[in-house]
Design a protein around this motif. Structure first.
Motif, PDB file in Angstrom:
ATOM      1  N   ALA A 153      49.858  90.613   5.641  1.00 13.92           N
ATOM      2  CA  ALA A 153      50.082  89.216   5.075  1.00 13.92           C
ATOM      3  C   ALA A 153      50.382  88.123   6.737  1.00 13.92           C
ATOM      4  N   SER A 154      51.511  88.216   7.063  1.00 13.89           N
ATOM      5  CA  SER A 154      52.015  87.631   7.182  1.00 13.89           C
ATOM      6  C   SER A 154      52.335  87.862   9.014  1.00 13.89           C
ATOM      7  N   TRP A 155      51.369  88.333   9.643  1.00 16.07           N
ATOM      8  CA  TRP A 155      52.124  88.698  11.175  1.00 16.07           C
ATOM      9  C   TRP A 155      51.371  87.491  11.924  1.00 16.07           C
ATOM     10  N   CYS A 156      51.074  86.968  11.351  1.00 13.13           N
ATOM     11  CA  CYS A 156      49.999  85.726  12.674  1.00 13.13           C
ATOM     12  C   CYS A 156      51.286  84.982  12.610  1.00 13.13           C
ATOM     13  N   PRO A 157      51.717  84.688  13.804  1.00  9.71           N
ATOM     14  CA  PRO A 157      52.568  82.959  13.575  1.00  9.71           C
ATOM     15  C   PRO A 157      51.682  82.594  12.875  1.00  9.71           C
ATOM     16  N   TRP A 158      53.014  81.122  12.187  1.00  8.58           N
ATOM     17  CA  TRP A 158      52.299  80.299  11.000  1.00  8.58           C
ATOM     18  C   TRP A 158      51.186  79.387  12.428  1.00  8.58           C
ATOM     19  N   ASP A 159      51.230  79.206  12.924  1.00 10.81           N
ATOM     20  CA  ASP A 159      50.724  77.836  13.477  1.00 10.81           C
ATOM     21  C   ASP A 159      49.258  78.433  14.137  1.00 10.81           C
ATOM     22  N   LEU A 160      49.303  79.797  15.008  1.00 10.87           N
ATOM     23  CA  LEU A 160      48.487  80.437  15.174  1.00 10.87           C
ATOM     24  C   LEU A 160      47.313  80.454  14.481  1.00 10.87           C
ATOM     25  N   GLN A 161      47.342  80.237  13.037  1.00 14.10           N
ATOM     26  CA  GLN A 161      46.364  80.531  11.067  1.00 14.10           C
ATOM     27  C   GLN A 161      45.460  79.635  12.398  1.00 14.10           C
ATOM     28  N   VAL A 162      44.387  80.057  12.134  1.00 12.99           N
ATOM     29  CA  VAL A 162      43.034  79.631  12.139  1.00 12.99           C
ATOM     30  C   VAL A 162      42.488  77.814  11.390  1.00 12.99           C
ATOM     31  N   LYS A 163      43.477  78.745   9.733  1.00 11.01           N
ATOM     32  CA  LYS A 163      43.318  77.406   8.457  1.00 11.01           C
ATOM     33  C   LYS A 163      44.602  77.399   8.019  1.00 11.01           C
ATOM     34  N   GLN A 164      45.823  77.519   8.233  1.00 12.12           N
ATOM     35  CA  GLN A 164      46.913  77.333   7.698  1.00 12.12           C
ATOM     36  C   GLN A 164      47.079  76.304   6.399  1.00 12.12           C
ATOM     37  N   PRO A 165      47.490  77.416   5.488  1.00 15.06           N
ATOM     38  CA  PRO A 165      47.117  77.516   4.151  1.00 15.06           C
ATOM     39  C   PRO A 165      47.554  75.817   4.444  1.00 15.06           C
ATOM     40  N   THR A 166      47.947  75.054   3.051  1.00 12.88           N
ATOM     41  CA  THR A 166      49.284  73.715   2.978  1.00 12.88           C
ATOM     42  C   THR A 166      50.448  74.389   2.416  1.00 12.88           C
ATOM     43  N   LYS A 167      51.508  73.607   2.524  1.00 12.61           N
ATOM     44  CA  LYS A 167      52.610  74.028   2.619  1.00 12.61           C
ATOM     45  C   LYS A 167      53.393  73.245   1.065  1.00 12.61           C
ATOM     46  N   PRO A 168      53.400  73.818   0.373  1.00 14.04           N
ATOM     47  CA  PRO A 168      53.467  73.181  -1.666  1.00 14.04           C
ATOM     48  C   PRO A 168      54.936  71.484  -0.881  1.00 14.04           C
ATOM     49  N   GLY A 169      55.638  72.495   0.002  1.00 11.95           N
ATOM     50  CA  GLY A 169      57.149  71.697   0.040  1.00 11.95           C
ATOM     51  C   GLY A 169      56.746  70.410   1.423  1.00 11.95           C
ATOM     52  N   ASP A 170      55.068  70.214   1.706  1.00 13.05           N
ATOM     53  CA  ASP A 170      55.478  69.103   3.002  1.00 13.05           C
ATOM     54  C   ASP A 170      55.978  67.357   2.771  1.00 13.05           C
ATOM     55  N   GLY A 171      55.972  67.584   3.671  1.00 13.82           N
ATOM     56  CA  GLY A 171      57.224  65.749   3.710  1.00 13.82           C
ATOM     57  C   GLY A 171      58.062  65.585   2.032  1.00 13.82           C
ATOM     58  N   VAL A 172      58.303  66.527   1.407  1.00 18.65           N
ATOM     59  CA  VAL A 172      58.969  66.719   0.550  1.00 18.65           C
ATOM     60  C   VAL A 172      60.064  67.524   1.045  1.00 18.65           C
ATOM     61  N   PRO A 193      55.622  89.159  26.810  1.00 16.48           N
ATOM     62  CA  PRO A 193      54.200  89.323  25.506  1.00 16.48           C
ATOM     63  C   PRO A 193      55.418  87.983  24.513  1.00 16.48           C
ATOM     64  N   GLY A 194      54.982  87.085  24.259  1.00 11.72           N
ATOM     65  CA  GLY A 194      55.522  85.648  23.154  1.00 11.72           C
ATOM     66  C   GLY A 194      55.135  86.995  21.602  1.00 11.72           C
ATOM     67  N   LEU A 195      55.353  85.966  21.309  1.00 11.51           N
ATOM     68  CA  LEU A 195      55.501  86.321  19.696  1.00 11.51           C
ATOM     69  C   LEU A 195      54.355  86.595  19.233  1.00 11.51           C
ATOM     70  N   TYR A 196      53.716  86.046  19.792  1.00 13.31           N
ATOM     71  CA  TYR A 196      52.233  85.946  19.075  1.00 13.31           C
ATOM     72  C   TYR A 196      51.434  88.100  19.717  1.00 13.31           C
ATOM     73  N   SER A 197      51.920  88.402  20.892  1.00 18.92           N
ATOM     74  CA  SER A 197      51.638  89.552  21.408  1.00 18.92           C
ATOM     75  C   SER A 197      52.459  90.884  20.910  1.00 18.92           C
ATOM     76  N   ARG A 198      53.877  90.281  20.915  1.00 17.11           N
ATOM     77  CA  ARG A 198      54.738  91.249  20.071  1.00 17.11           C
ATOM     78  C   ARG A 198      54.272  91.425  18.803  1.00 17.11           C
ATOM     79  N   ASN A 199      53.919  90.729  18.032  1.00 10.83           N
ATOM     80  CA  ASN A 199      53.590  90.558  16.800  1.00 10.83           C
ATOM     81  C   ASN A 199      52.331  91.801  16.573  1.00 10.83           C
ATOM     82  N   ALA A 200      51.605  91.598  17.224  1.00 12.99           N
ATOM     83  CA  ALA A 200      49.959  92.204  17.213  1.00 12.99           C
ATOM     84  C   ALA A 200      50.552  93.327  17.528  1.00 12.99           C
TER      85      ALA A 200
END
Length: 426
Positions: free
Chosen positions: A252-271, A313-320
């Protein structure tokens, strides 16, 4: 020149205005056109004979089966691209859950197959429908879109899971090359299934040597196991060697966070800080490769990085590679991801297959090398049925999943402007 003068100049020059307006659709196609990165193994071992690309379908005497199957719970829109030889006579179509479409391509076909999701076309199929909220313009599909048309003539917009084929590779055109590629990202689980043909070198070929799968979507993968059967992809006598380390949480979380097409909202953003891995991600979570998102030489192995010693290979390639050991994950990964067998037989591309990701190449490396050169032998058949070899293969799964590294590199302000403009216009 001031901003006011610039606008005035545009008003006085209709041709300039038309030129700039005409460029907008081209900007929208940049990602589509540049998305596809072909496996370099195909290029290094290309058939030297001329094979002009034709739309198709081929004459019956030269036809090879190409079956596209949808095992997903939702409708998808498969797409087909032809680089050489004669294609299937279509570039894409709608395919409802549980259905298959039987097509043919020529024996010297080279091309690719991918899936598109959440599409909405107009009645003619030559553009998006008004249902997509953009008044019939722009992309018609959420992933894999090809300029908004049903029957693709361009490669799909990233991220896309690709099946790549060259049915007449090698010096004499006597080898078939194929892979499942995540170099341009991942959107749908996929399996490539060999359909036995008339080549005596491939008679009774064990299916666990050929039928690679990549299942990197949460909820669609079976429980961890070293081997198993997957629908029509294999038999109990020749179970597929599986990737055995990943579970539902890591998938469920293999994709590096910033490479998701649509990143979920972080509950703690800015707080307050909130770890990415603790945030619930959607089941359908398309993932861009670092190359597809950043287009940097170090991610795409281009320019001064076009060297296997420099481009790693970078993080994406290693995870893939961890979740799908048999996939082609970055430019210099072709030696651990390319399947080579003698020519003959057909192919099925199945979306959302049963089972788990396969680990065929790590398990049967020596047998596959011999199969590609000489065809099937008794020794290869025996190895493919040897449960000790198969279970040992599960221990050779891809690298452990790595977390915590940023995948996005630094880009120029100009690149940022282009990305923002693309997002607004397209």
């Amino acid at each position: 020149m001031s901003k006011t003068n610039s606008l005035s100049a545009m008003r006085r020059s209709p041709s300039l205005s038309r030129l700039l307006l005409a460029a907008i659709p081209l900007l929208c196609l940049i990602q589509t056109v540049s998305a596809y990165h072909m496996n370099p193994f195909f290029e290094r071992n290309a058939n030297p004979l001329p094979r002009p690309a034709r739309w198709g379908p081929p004459m019956k005497r030269d036809s090879i089966p190409l079956v596209i199957s949808n095992n997903c719970a939702e409708t998808i829109w498969p797409a087909i691209g032809t680089q050489a030889g004669t294609g299937a006579g279509t570039g894409g179509f709608e395919l409802s859950p549980g259905n298959s479409k039987s097509l043919t391509v020529s024996g010297d076909w080279q091309g690719r197959v991918w899936g598109r999701t959440n599409c909405s076309f107009n009645v003619a199929g030559n553009g998006a429908s008004n249902l997509n909220g953009v008044d019939g313009s722009g992309a018609a599909c959420v992933t894999g879109d090809c300029a908004g048309v049903l029957s693709c003539v361009l490669t799909g917009r990233t991220p896309i899971t690709l099946a790549e084929f060259d049915l007449a590779g090698g010096t004499g055109g006597e080898q078939t090359f194929y892979d499942i590629s995540l170099v341009d990202g991942y959107n749908l689980p996929m399996q490539v299934i060999y359909i036995p043909g008339n080549n005596p070198k491939l008679k009774n070929i064990p299916p666990n040597l050929t039928n690679a799968a990549c299942i990197a979507t949460a909820g669609l993968m079976s429980a961890p196991a070293g081997s198993g059967t997957s629908g029509n992809a294999t038999t109990t006598a020749n179970p597929l060697p599986y990737e055995s380390r990943q579970d539902s949480k890591s998938i469920a979380s293999w994709c590096p966070w910033d490479l998701q097409v649509k990143q979920p909202t972080k509950p703690g953003d800015g707080v307050y800080p909130y770890p990415d891995d603790n945030i619930q991600r959607p089941i359908f979570d398309p993932c861009l490769s670092a190359c597809a998102k950043n287009n940097l030489p170090k991610d795409c192995c281009t320019g001064s990085y076009n060297d296997a010693k420099k481009c790693k290979p970078g993080l994406y390639s290693r995870n893939a590679k961890a979740v799908c050991p048999d996939v082609y994950s970055f430019a210099f990964d072709d030696q651990t991801s390319t399947f080579v067998i003698p020519t003959g037989g057909g192919w099925e591309v199945k979306f959302c297959p049963e089972g788990r990701s396969t680990n065929i190449i790590n398990t049967f490396k020596s047998q596959l090398g011999a199969l590609g050169q000489s065809g099937l032998t008794k020794a290869i058949e025996d190895a493919a049925a040897n449960m000790t070899i198969i279970e040992e293969g599960a221990k050779k799964s891809g690298a452990e999943r790595v977390r915590g590294e940023p995948a996005m590199g630094r880009g120029s302000l100009g690149a940022l402007v282009v990305v923002v403009a693309w997002a607004v216009l397209c």
